[in-house]
Design a protein around this motif. Structure first.
Motif: not given
Length: 472
Positions: A130-144
């Motif tokens: 649950s914790a590991g998969d949730s961290l992919s949410a932080l990849a929103w910063i890669a939106f260009t």
């Protein structure tokens, strides 16, 4: 209205003052380090961590162990995200290679979290996933931009949490009546992302991170060679593809498949270099190749122990709480009869075997098994089937929850007492559920659970229906 306008003007004045300070001190970036750290969006991120992460950390400290460890990794990931947001305000928008280098610190933390889920399945596997998969949410910063292949930042956060929610819900079900600290941890983790991170992104970065137009490039220029250091090697000469080099290379003997094609195209007979096979060289005429397997060799093969590569077989009760069944191959008479409702059963790495659990247990997990059959009476919490192929599971009593994850080929036999069980599937195929007929001696009814779905956007949201196949 006037108060909001005054607040916006004060924010604009503060930003202009920070810009003038940055230029006046000789800095080349639009934002100085101190000015970027005091930006309203960065301060709001601090509030996000303070408001939502405190509950997660408090619950994790009460639980301890791997849950506390993975919680610290999540905190590290959010701290890295804050550093990247500050850095973005001082950096020009990077290209694809520069973006990968920019996001490298965040990627390393996510890899660290995922590494905790590898290896032998932990008792807190659902917490780690649950914790590991949730961290992919932080990849929103890669939106260009719209053409970058990602969803919009707000949608990306919501979709990423849906990946983690499967395991988060398992925690809520498993510990609902066992330990409130685990339930608190699971609820706090969800609120960290929904509404926490989602509302933060919606308020400050709905279109992605804000890059500096006058900041430094994302990729630093190559360093100049130090005095006394050897000069870098010169570039390849222009004659690398010239006719002289091609002539020299053609004169050299070719190797590997190039030599094979050269031999085929040379015009020589294909069988010119082959040896003649005489009658005494044929296998049917050789006395040392009778084709009969000796009795000693056959006995040696049949008496070899059925160990798997993972380790020796196990069937034992550990610490009085957990039955472990591991690496059993070809064993059809495995039985656990001395069990109670406080014990769990973990089946791992078994193949072509059958296990009977005679009694009520708390939880059953079947992990990485092939052609495995499990028959159990009652389970208090859930029966979980993970990473398996071709398994059959029969419930003779009651089971409130059955989950199938990353499994290909699974037959579930339900009793009349377990017909109200909640069955959850994810990343699985060929799942069939067999239920008893209406008559006492009637035939079992077989129902295939759908693995294909149709998603239609309607009235502002997606409606999902399973694909139905009908023969003509």
């Amino acid at each position: 209205m006037e108060e909001k306008l005054i607040a916006r003007l004060e924010s604009a004045v503060a930003r202009l003052e920070s810009l003038s300070t940055g230029f006046g001190s000789g800095g080349s970036s639009g934002f100085g380090e101190e000015a970027a750290s005091s930006d309203p969006s960065i301060l709001a991120f601090d509030d996000l961590i303070r408001q939502y992460f405190g509950r997660v950390s408090s619950a994790a400290e009460k639980i301890g162990g791997q849950v506390l460890e993975v919680t610290n990794v999540v905190q590290e990931a959010f701290n890295v995200q804050k550093e990247l947001l500050i850095k973005a305000k001082q950096t020009q928008k990077p290209d694809l290679a520069g973006l990968a280098e920019f996001l490298k610190p965040l990627n390393e933390v996510i890899i660290k979290a995922n590494a905790l889920t590898e290896g032998r399945r932990s008792d807190f596997f659902n917490h780690l996933k649950s914790a590991g998969d949730s961290l992919s949410a932080l990849a929103w910063i890669a939106f260009t931009g719209k053409d970058c292949g990602m969803s919009m930042p707000i949608a990306h956060v919501e979709e990423s949490w849906q990946m983690a929610e499967f395991y988060n819900n398992k925690i809520l079900v498993e510990y609902k009546s066992k330990d409130p600290n685990h339930v608190e941890w699971a609820k706090a983790v969800k609120e960290l992302y929904l509404p926490g991170l989602r509302d933060y992104v919606k308020s400050h970065y709905p279109l992605g991170p804000v890059w500096s137009a006058t900041g430094k490039p994302a990729t630093a220029p190559p360093k100049a060679p130090t005095p006394g250091a050897p000069a870098p090697p010169p570039p390849p000469p222009a004659s690398l593809f010239s006719s002289e080099s091609s002539q020299a290379s053609s004169s050299r003997p070719k190797e590997g498949m190039a030599a094979v094609f050269q031999e085929i195209g040379s015009g020589k007979p294909v069988t010119a270099g082959l040896r003649k096979v005489t009658a005494d060289m044929k296998t049917k005429n050789r006395a040392d190749r009778t084709g009969v397997v000796g009795a000693g060799e056959k006995e040696g093969r049949s008496n070899s122990p059925s160990f798997s590569k993972a380790g020796p077989p196990k069937l034992e009760l550990q610490m009085g709480r957990k039955w472990v069944v591991e690496n059993q191959i070809g064993k059809k008479q495995l039985v656990i009869d001395d069990c109670d409702a406080k014990q769990s059963v973990y089946v791992f790495g078994c193949k072509d075997s059958v296990l009977q659990i005679q009694g009520k247990v708390n939880n059953i997990t079947i992990d990485k098994c092939t052609k495995m059959g499990v028959v159990f009476t009652d389970v208090v919490a859930a029966c979980e089937i993970v990473n398996c192929n071709g398994v059959e599971v029969q419930c003779q009593g009651s089971a409130p929850t059955i989950s199938v994850d990353n499994t290909g080929g699974c037959q579930l036999y339900l009793s009349k007492e377990s017909l109200e069980a909640s069955i959850t599937t994810a990343k699985s195929s060929e799942i069939n559920v067999l239920v008893p007929g209406a008559e006492p001696n009637g035939d079992w009814g077989e129902h295939a659970l759908p693995q294909q779905f149709i998603h239609v956007f309607k009235d502002g949201h997606f409606e999902t229906t399973p694909v139905s196949h009908s023969g003509g």
